[in-house]
Design a protein around this motif. Sequence first.
Motif, PDB file in Angstrom:
ATOM      1  N   ARG A   1      -1.923 -10.472  -6.174  1.00 26.24           N
ATOM      2  CA  ARG A   1      -0.631  -9.783  -6.198  1.00 26.24           C
ATOM      3  C   ARG A   1      -0.659  -8.662  -5.166  1.00 26.24           C
ATOM      4  NH1 ARG A   1      -3.689  -8.242 -10.393  1.00 26.24           N
ATOM      5  NH2 ARG A   1      -4.060  -5.995 -10.692  1.00 26.24           N
ATOM      6  N   ALA A   2       0.513  -8.114  -4.883  1.00 22.59           N
ATOM      7  CA  ALA A   2       0.603  -7.029  -3.898  1.00 22.59           C
ATOM      8  C   ALA A   2       1.801  -6.148  -4.220  1.00 22.59           C
ATOM      9  CB  ALA A   2       0.728  -7.595  -2.491  1.00 22.59           C
ATOM     10  N   ALA A   3       1.673  -4.885  -3.880  1.00 20.30           N
ATOM     11  CA  ALA A   3       2.775  -3.931  -4.056  1.00 20.30           C
ATOM     12  C   ALA A   3       2.590  -2.791  -3.071  1.00 20.30           C
ATOM     13  CB  ALA A   3       2.814  -3.392  -5.487  1.00 20.30           C
ATOM     14  N   GLY A   4       3.674  -2.424  -2.418  1.00 20.79           N
ATOM     15  CA  GLY A   4       3.596  -1.329  -1.453  1.00 20.79           C
ATOM     16  C   GLY A   4       2.622  -1.637  -0.340  1.00 20.79           C
ATOM     17  N   SER A   5       1.615  -0.789  -0.177  1.00 21.70           N
ATOM     18  CA  SER A   5       0.621  -0.971   0.878  1.00 21.70           C
ATOM     19  C   SER A   5      -0.683  -1.545   0.351  1.00 21.70           C
ATOM     20  CB  SER A   5       0.330   0.373   1.558  1.00 21.70           C
ATOM     21  OG  SER A   5      -0.191   1.307   0.614  1.00 21.70           O
ATOM     22  N   HIS A   6      -0.689  -2.025  -0.896  1.00 22.63           N
ATOM     23  CA  HIS A   6      -1.935  -2.463  -1.516  1.00 22.63           C
ATOM     24  C   HIS A   6      -1.940  -3.954  -1.848  1.00 22.63           C
ATOM     25  CE1 HIS A   6      -3.909   1.523  -2.377  1.00 22.63           C
ATOM     26  NE2 HIS A   6      -2.694   1.891  -2.033  1.00 22.63           N
ATOM     27  N   LEU A   7      -3.127  -4.554  -1.701  1.00 19.10           N
ATOM     28  CA  LEU A   7      -3.377  -5.923  -2.102  1.00 19.10           C
ATOM     29  C   LEU A   7      -4.388  -5.922  -3.245  1.00 19.10           C
ATOM     30  CD1 LEU A   7      -3.981  -7.589   1.400  1.00 19.10           C
ATOM     31  CD2 LEU A   7      -1.903  -7.765   0.028  1.00 19.10           C
ATOM     32  N   ALA A   8      -4.150  -6.732  -4.241  1.00 17.81           N
ATOM     33  CA  ALA A   8      -5.101  -6.898  -5.334  1.00 17.81           C
ATOM     34  C   ALA A   8      -5.687  -8.297  -5.230  1.00 17.81           C
ATOM     35  CB  ALA A   8      -4.416  -6.703  -6.682  1.00 17.81           C
ATOM     36  N   THR A   9      -7.011  -8.392  -5.113  1.00 17.28           N
ATOM     37  CA  THR A   9      -7.653  -9.679  -4.940  1.00 17.28           C
ATOM     38  C   THR A   9      -8.051 -10.270  -6.287  1.00 17.28           C
ATOM     39  OG1 THR A   9      -9.959  -8.937  -4.805  1.00 17.28           O
ATOM     40  CG2 THR A   9      -8.614  -8.748  -2.800  1.00 17.28           C
ATOM     41  N   VAL A  10      -8.347 -11.557  -6.273  1.00 22.14           N
ATOM     42  CA  VAL A  10      -8.789 -12.219  -7.494  1.00 22.14           C
ATOM     43  C   VAL A  10     -10.148 -11.700  -7.943  1.00 22.14           C
ATOM     44  CG1 VAL A  10      -7.477 -14.316  -7.009  1.00 22.14           C
ATOM     45  CG2 VAL A  10      -9.850 -14.125  -6.208  1.00 22.14           C
ATOM     46  N   ASP A  11     -10.847 -11.012  -7.038  1.00 24.02           N
ATOM     47  CA  ASP A  11     -12.167 -10.460  -7.363  1.00 24.02           C
ATOM     48  C   ASP A  11     -12.073  -9.063  -7.964  1.00 24.02           C
ATOM     49  OD1 ASP A  11     -13.673 -12.698  -6.020  1.00 24.02           O
ATOM     50  OD2 ASP A  11     -12.621 -11.885  -4.274  1.00 24.02           O
ATOM     51  N   GLY A  12     -10.825  -8.571  -8.125  1.00 28.38           N
ATOM     52  CA  GLY A  12     -10.638  -7.259  -8.724  1.00 28.38           C
ATOM     53  C   GLY A  12     -10.641  -6.107  -7.743  1.00 28.38           C
ATOM     54  N   ALA A  13     -10.660  -6.394  -6.459  1.00 25.43           N
ATOM     55  CA  ALA A  13     -10.651  -5.332  -5.456  1.00 25.43           C
ATOM     56  C   ALA A  13      -9.223  -4.875  -5.179  1.00 25.43           C
ATOM     57  CB  ALA A  13     -11.299  -5.823  -4.173  1.00 25.43           C
ATOM     58  N   ASP A  14      -9.073  -3.592  -4.907  1.00 26.92           N
ATOM     59  CA  ASP A  14      -7.794  -3.011  -4.503  1.00 26.92           C
ATOM     60  C   ASP A  14      -7.920  -2.604  -3.039  1.00 26.92           C
ATOM     61  OD1 ASP A  14      -5.125  -1.902  -4.899  1.00 26.92           O
ATOM     62  OD2 ASP A  14      -6.104   0.054  -4.713  1.00 26.92           O
ATOM     63  N   LEU A  15      -7.187  -3.276  -2.155  1.00 29.13           N
ATOM     64  CA  LEU A  15      -7.322  -3.072  -0.717  1.00 29.13           C
ATOM     65  C   LEU A  15      -6.049  -2.493  -0.117  1.00 29.13           C
ATOM     66  CD1 LEU A  15      -8.965  -6.513   0.191  1.00 29.13           C
ATOM     67  CD2 LEU A  15     -10.127  -4.373  -0.388  1.00 29.13           C
ATOM     68  N   ILE A  16      -6.203  -1.588   0.846  1.00 36.46           N
ATOM     69  CA  ILE A  16      -5.055  -1.113   1.617  1.00 36.46           C
ATOM     70  C   ILE A  16      -4.764  -2.127   2.715  1.00 36.46           C
ATOM     71  CG2 ILE A  16      -4.179   0.690   3.145  1.00 36.46           C
ATOM     72  CD1 ILE A  16      -5.909   2.680   1.632  1.00 36.46           C
ATOM     73  N   ASP A  17      -3.537  -2.591   2.763  1.00 31.66           N
ATOM     74  CA  ASP A  17      -3.137  -3.649   3.699  1.00 31.66           C
ATOM     75  C   ASP A  17      -2.598  -3.018   4.982  1.00 31.66           C
ATOM     76  OD1 ASP A  17      -2.281  -5.866   5.008  1.00 31.66           O
ATOM     77  OD2 ASP A  17      -0.862  -6.530   3.472  1.00 31.66           O
ATOM     78  N   CYS A  18      -3.367  -3.145   6.056  1.00 27.06           N
ATOM     79  CA  CYS A  18      -2.939  -2.605   7.350  1.00 27.06           C
ATOM     80  C   CYS A  18      -2.253  -3.659   8.215  1.00 27.06           C
ATOM     81  CB  CYS A  18      -4.135  -2.026   8.102  1.00 27.06           C
ATOM     82  SG  CYS A  18      -4.897  -0.604   7.296  1.00 27.06           S
ATOM     83  N   CYS A  19      -2.147  -4.885   7.725  1.00 22.50           N
ATOM     84  CA  CYS A  19      -1.501  -5.966   8.479  1.00 22.50           C
ATOM     85  C   CYS A  19      -0.072  -6.211   8.023  1.00 22.50           C
ATOM     86  CB  CYS A  19      -2.303  -7.258   8.332  1.00 22.50           C
ATOM     87  SG  CYS A  19      -3.834  -7.275   9.267  1.00 22.50           S
ATOM     88  N   LEU A  20       0.148  -6.142   6.705  1.00 27.09           N
ATOM     89  CA  LEU A  20       1.481  -6.344   6.144  1.00 27.09           C
ATOM     90  C   LEU A  20       2.133  -7.626   6.656  1.00 27.09           C
ATOM     91  CD1 LEU A  20       2.713  -2.645   6.135  1.00 27.09           C
ATOM     92  CD2 LEU A  20       2.016  -4.018   4.165  1.00 27.09           C
ATOM     93  N   GLY A  21       1.432  -8.733   6.395  1.00 25.94           N
ATOM     94  CA  GLY A  21       1.960 -10.035   6.796  1.00 25.94           C
ATOM     95  C   GLY A  21       2.002 -10.215   8.296  1.00 25.94           C
TER      96      GLY A  21
END
Length: 265
Positions: free
Chosen positions: A34-54
Motif C-alpha cells: 500500500r502507499a499514502a502520501g510520500s510513503h510506501l509500505a512493503t509486504v516485508d513491513g518496511a516503511d519507505l520514503i518514495d522519491c520516485c512517485l511512479g
Amino acid sequence: MKSSDLFARAKTLMPGGVSSPVRAIKPNPFYVERAAGSHLATVDGADLIDCCLGYGPLILGHAHPVVREAIERQLEKGWLYGTPTPLELDLAGMITADHPAVDMVRFVSSGSEATMAAIRLARGYTGKQDIIKVEGGFHGAHDAVLVKAGSGATTLGVPDSAGVLADLVAHTRQVPYNDPEALETLLANDDVAAFILEPIMGNIGPVLPDGDYLADVREITAAHDVLLILDEVITGYRVGIGGAEVFYGVKPDLATFGKIIGGGL
C-alpha cells in the motif's frame, strides 16, 4: 509472503520476474502492499520514503484524497466506454491552453506510442525518411529509436536490442546533446524529417541544456526545414505548467507527453 518469495514466483511467470528492467533489483525487488502520501509500505513491513512517485506522475503523492474522491465519483459512472466522452475534451482543452505550441491533441496509451506517432507524422508531413535523436536519449521502446548509443552522427543507426532489424534503424542518426554544431553539420548533408530530443535529458541524467542550446536547436532545424519534436514525456508538467516548452521558451513543431498527463492512471 515476503518479497523474496513473491519474486521467486514472479520469475516463473514473467521474464526476469519483472515487467520493466528498472525493477530488476538484486537480490530481489521489494513488493509494495500500500502507499499514502510520500510513503510506501512493503509486504516485508518496511516503511519507505518514495522519491520516485511512479517515475513522475504522482506529483501530489500516493492516494491524495482529492484525487481519490474524484476517481471514486467517476467509477460510479463507469470506467470504460469505448466512445468519445466530454472528459477528453476538457483534458485536451487544458493541455492546449497550457502549451502555446500545441494546437491539437491526440490521446494515446503510452509515451512510446506517442513518440512513435510523432515520428510517423513527421515523416508523412515532410516526405522524408531520416530522423535524428540524441545519443543516450530515450524515446520509448519502438524499433526506430532503439539505436545503440555512441554510433555517432556520421554513421547509420545500429540496433541497441536483439530483435530490432538493422534496416529499421538505418534511418535513425544520432548527435551528442548540447552540441548544436554537430546537429548543424549533420543537417547540412542529410535529408531529415525530424529531430526528436528530450529538452532535459532524463535517461542518462538529468542533464540540463547548456545556455542557448534549445534556442539554437530550434533555429537550426527551422533553417533546414526539419521538424523539431520535443519529447516531454518526462519533463511535461514536471518542470512547470507548460513544461520545458514554456520554461525554456522554445516552440517545437510537435510535442509528446505522458505519465503525468494521466496522473498515474
